[in-house]
Design a protein around this motif. Structure first.
Motif, PDB file in Angstrom:
ATOM      1  N   TYR A 239       0.823  -1.213   0.000  1.00  0.00           N
ATOM      2  CA  TYR A 239       0.000   0.000   0.000  1.00  0.00           C
ATOM      3  C   TYR A 239       0.857   1.262   0.000  1.00  0.00           C
ATOM      4  O   TYR A 239       0.449   2.284  -0.558  1.00  0.00           O
ATOM      5  CB  TYR A 239      -0.974  -0.024   1.175  1.00  0.00           C
ATOM      6  N   ARG A 240       2.031   1.201   0.588  1.00  0.00           N
ATOM      7  CA  ARG A 240       2.944   2.346   0.465  1.00  0.00           C
ATOM      8  C   ARG A 240       3.303   2.573  -1.002  1.00  0.00           C
ATOM      9  O   ARG A 240       3.328   3.701  -1.488  1.00  0.00           O
ATOM     10  CB  ARG A 240       4.199   2.114   1.295  1.00  0.00           C
ATOM     11  N   ASN A 241       3.563   1.486  -1.719  1.00  0.00           N
ATOM     12  CA  ASN A 241       3.882   1.594  -3.145  1.00  0.00           C
ATOM     13  C   ASN A 241       2.691   2.086  -3.951  1.00  0.00           C
ATOM     14  O   ASN A 241       2.841   2.850  -4.910  1.00  0.00           O
ATOM     15  CB  ASN A 241       4.354   0.241  -3.684  1.00  0.00           C
ATOM     16  N   MET A 242       1.489   1.666  -3.588  1.00  0.00           N
ATOM     17  CA  MET A 242       0.292   2.108  -4.301  1.00  0.00           C
ATOM     18  C   MET A 242       0.079   3.610  -4.143  1.00  0.00           C
ATOM     19  O   MET A 242      -0.459   4.265  -5.042  1.00  0.00           O
ATOM     20  CB  MET A 242      -0.934   1.344  -3.809  1.00  0.00           C
ATOM     21  N   LEU A 243       0.462   4.156  -2.989  1.00  0.00           N
ATOM     22  CA  LEU A 243       0.326   5.594  -2.793  1.00  0.00           C
ATOM     23  C   LEU A 243       1.380   6.375  -3.576  1.00  0.00           C
ATOM     24  O   LEU A 243       1.162   7.527  -3.940  1.00  0.00           O
ATOM     25  CB  LEU A 243       0.430   5.933  -1.306  1.00  0.00           C
ATOM     26  N   LYS A 244       2.524   5.744  -3.830  1.00  0.00           N
ATOM     27  CA  LYS A 244       3.575   6.412  -4.599  1.00  0.00           C
ATOM     28  C   LYS A 244       3.277   6.403  -6.091  1.00  0.00           C
ATOM     29  O   LYS A 244       3.573   7.349  -6.804  1.00  0.00           O
ATOM     30  CB  LYS A 244       4.923   5.732  -4.333  1.00  0.00           C
ATOM     31  N   GLN A 245       2.699   5.302  -6.554  1.00  0.00           N
ATOM     32  CA  GLN A 245       2.425   5.164  -7.984  1.00  0.00           C
ATOM     33  C   GLN A 245       1.316   4.141  -8.183  1.00  0.00           C
ATOM     34  O   GLN A 245       1.089   3.286  -7.339  1.00  0.00           O
ATOM     35  CB  GLN A 245       3.684   4.690  -8.725  1.00  0.00           C
ATOM     36  N   GLY A 246       0.620   4.250  -9.301  1.00  0.00           N
ATOM     37  CA  GLY A 246      -0.434   3.291  -9.600  1.00  0.00           C
ATOM     38  C   GLY A 246       0.135   1.895  -9.768  1.00  0.00           C
ATOM     39  O   GLY A 246       1.119   1.703 -10.478  1.00  0.00           O
TER      40      GLY A 246
END
Length: 255
Positions: A239-246
């Motif tokens: 989820y940290r990665n999802m907030l950084k990029q799609g």
């Protein structure tokens, strides 16, 4: 004699006044751990707070926890008065940096602790009136996972926590369940696990907001909670990665 009709009475319901409340400026991830080893894994995944059951025999003593992540204590949903008193004593001795509370009785003792206290989603916070009620205890609620995305956007109070991924607890019971899972008439399987002195029936599938976390972040929510036993570290990173990029989440959603 003719019956006299009584005059109609109009009842006016006066709802409490709710005001807009912004979330803290920094994005925060909270996660639940079911062992000290898992708590350390979650810390390595850069969660901001990890919660471990206060009754866990390996809950660290003050000074033993060396991770940058704050170690918090989880208070179980079902406790007797004796167990609650023991939990309060352990909190005083272990001195966690935060508390995740699942027990209604603890609210009367909340003022004794000068650390952030979060409310488990079992408190069923559905709207701003609910959050306003619990504010008098100086706590931060996790919103009910039953809310739809549109219902979350209607909240004025954004200083709340969103459950972004995890197993949903459907039932808590002191009645012993010997089966590892229950199966309904449609063939859906509901896992069973024991926690402290009670049993929990979990939803047939985990809950996940996946890329919708980006929408929630855009509209002002900034605190997110993960509770996926043995996998919380993975989902904190996801989820940290999802907030950084799609991130294409079709594969993640499968199953």
């Amino acid at each position: 004699l003719p019956l006299k009709s009584s005059p109609r009475r109009t009842t006016h319901v006066i709802l409490p006044r709710t005001e807009k409340t912004k979330a803290p400026p920094l994005q925060r991830f909270l996660a639940r751990a079911y062992s000290l080893a898992e708590a350390r894994e979650i810390a390595k995944a850069d969660a901001d707070i990890v919660f471990l059951d206060i009754f866990s025999p390996d809950f660290p003593e003050p000074g033993q926890w060396q991770e940058r992540t704050t170690l918090g204590a989880y208070l179980p949903r079902i406790m007797s008065d004796t167990e609650l008193s023991r939990a309060v004593a352990l909190l005083g001795r272990k001195k966690p940096g935060a508390i995740l509370n699942g027990n209604l009785g603890f609210l009367a003792r909340r003022s004794a602790f000068e650390v952030p206290v979060y409310l488990d989603y079992s408190f069923n916070v559905f709207n701003d009136i609910d959050t306003l009620y619990f504010r008098k205890y100086n706590v931060i609620p996790i919103l009910s996972p039953e809310l739809a995305l549109g219902e979350m956007t209607a909240f004025k109070d954004r200083e709340v926590v969103i459950l972004c991924h995890g197993d949903i607890v459907l039932v808590n019971t002191k009645i012993e369940i010997k089966d590892e899972k229950l199966v309904d008439e449609k063939g859906f399987e509901f896992p069973v696990r024991k926690e402290d002195g009670y049993w929990q029936i979990l939803n047939s599938r985990p809950f996940g907001v996946f890329n919708d976390i980006r929408k929630l972040r855009t509209i002002g929510f900034n605190q997110f909670y993960v509770d996926q036993q043995d996998e919380s570290a993975y989902f904190v990173l996801l989820y940290r990665n999802m907030l950084k990029q799609g991130v294409p989440d079709r594969k993640e959603r499968k199953g």
